[in-house]
Design an enzyme around this catalytic site. Structure first.
Site, PDB file in Angstrom:
ATOM      1  CD  GLU A  51      -1.368   2.212  -3.526  1.00 31.37           C
ATOM      2  OE1 GLU A  51      -0.914   1.065  -3.349  1.00 31.37           O
ATOM      3  OE2 GLU A  51      -2.393   2.624  -2.954  1.00 31.37           O
ATOM      4  CG  ASP A  59      -2.101   0.985   1.044  1.00 32.76           C
ATOM      5  OD1 ASP A  59      -2.431   1.327  -0.114  1.00 32.76           O
ATOM      6  OD2 ASP A  59      -2.683   1.399   2.055  1.00 32.76           O
ATOM      7  N   GLY A  60       0.319   2.315  -0.473  1.00 37.77           N
ATOM      8  CA  GLY A  60       1.010   3.591  -0.467  1.00 37.77           C
ATOM      9  C   GLY A  60      -0.002   4.711  -0.435  1.00 37.77           C
ATOM     10  CG  ASP A  92      -4.118   2.332   5.259  1.00 32.25           C
ATOM     11  OD1 ASP A  92      -4.008   3.047   4.245  1.00 32.25           O
ATOM     12  OD2 ASP A  92      -4.635   2.730   6.324  1.00 32.25           O
ATOM     13  CG  HIS A  96      -9.565   1.871   3.790  1.00 26.13           C
ATOM     14  ND1 HIS A  96      -8.649   1.963   4.815  1.00 26.13           N
ATOM     15  CD2 HIS A  96      -9.052   2.586   2.760  1.00 26.13           C
ATOM     16  CE1 HIS A  96      -7.641   2.727   4.425  1.00 26.13           C
ATOM     17  NE2 HIS A  96      -7.856   3.107   3.189  1.00 26.13           N
ATOM     18  CG  ASP A 149      -5.330  -0.384  -1.438  1.00 23.78           C
ATOM     19  OD1 ASP A 149      -4.360   0.059  -2.094  1.00 23.78           O
ATOM     20  OD2 ASP A 149      -5.591   0.016  -0.291  1.00 23.78           O
TER      21      ASP A 149
END
Length: 150
Positions: free
Chosen positions: A54, A16-17, A140, A130, A76
């Site tokens: 990301e 994640d980023g 995250d 999320h 994501d």
């Protein structure tokens, strides 16, 4: 992240980023899981974008692998997944130009990911952010830490 046998290890990766604001200070996080062992990675950049973070998370995770692996990479980011599974072949064919003829955004990171991916067999999976995926929530939090620890 290795196995004693000659078989390729199976590795699960979550990445994640993000940035706050975007563009602005950003962070990235990655979780690598192999045979019950976990490795967390994180970092940040004082002036960047969500998309760059990301991509950096994926590049860093793949570069952390010490030998060829069978990888399932969870992200994501539709940008990352579509870029690596659908768009990059056209970019390469057009000498790193997009369909409009403009230079591909974040070309340096796309090239880094493609190079890091070469020795591996990778399944790129999109997960809804999320939405209760425990490891997606974990990366995250790592990305947030990466940004906050700048």
């Amino acid at each position: 992240m290795s196995e004693a046998s000659g078989e390729r290890p199976r590795v699960e990766i979550w990445t994640d980023g993000g940035c706050k604001p975007n563009p602005g200070p950003g962070g990235w996080g990655a979780l690598l899981v192999c045979r019950g062992q976990e490795k967390e990675l994180l970092g940040g950049d004082p002036e960047t974008t969500n998309n760059r973070m990301e991509l950096t998370a994926a590049a860093e995770a793949l570069e952390a692998l010490k030998r060829p692996c069978i990888v399932t990479l969870h992200t994501d980011s539709e940008y990352l997944r579509n870029g690596i599974t659908r768009w990059h072949t056209g970019w390469v064919r057009r000498k790193w130009r997009n369909a409009a003829g403009d230079p591909v955004a974040n070309m340096d990171l796309w090239q880094r990911i493609l190079e890091a991916a070469k020795p591996h067999e990778i399944d790129w999976l999109w997960v809804k952010g999320h939405s209760g995926d425990e490891n997606n929530e974990r990366v995250d939090q790592l990305a947030t830490r990466g940004r906050e620890e700048l």
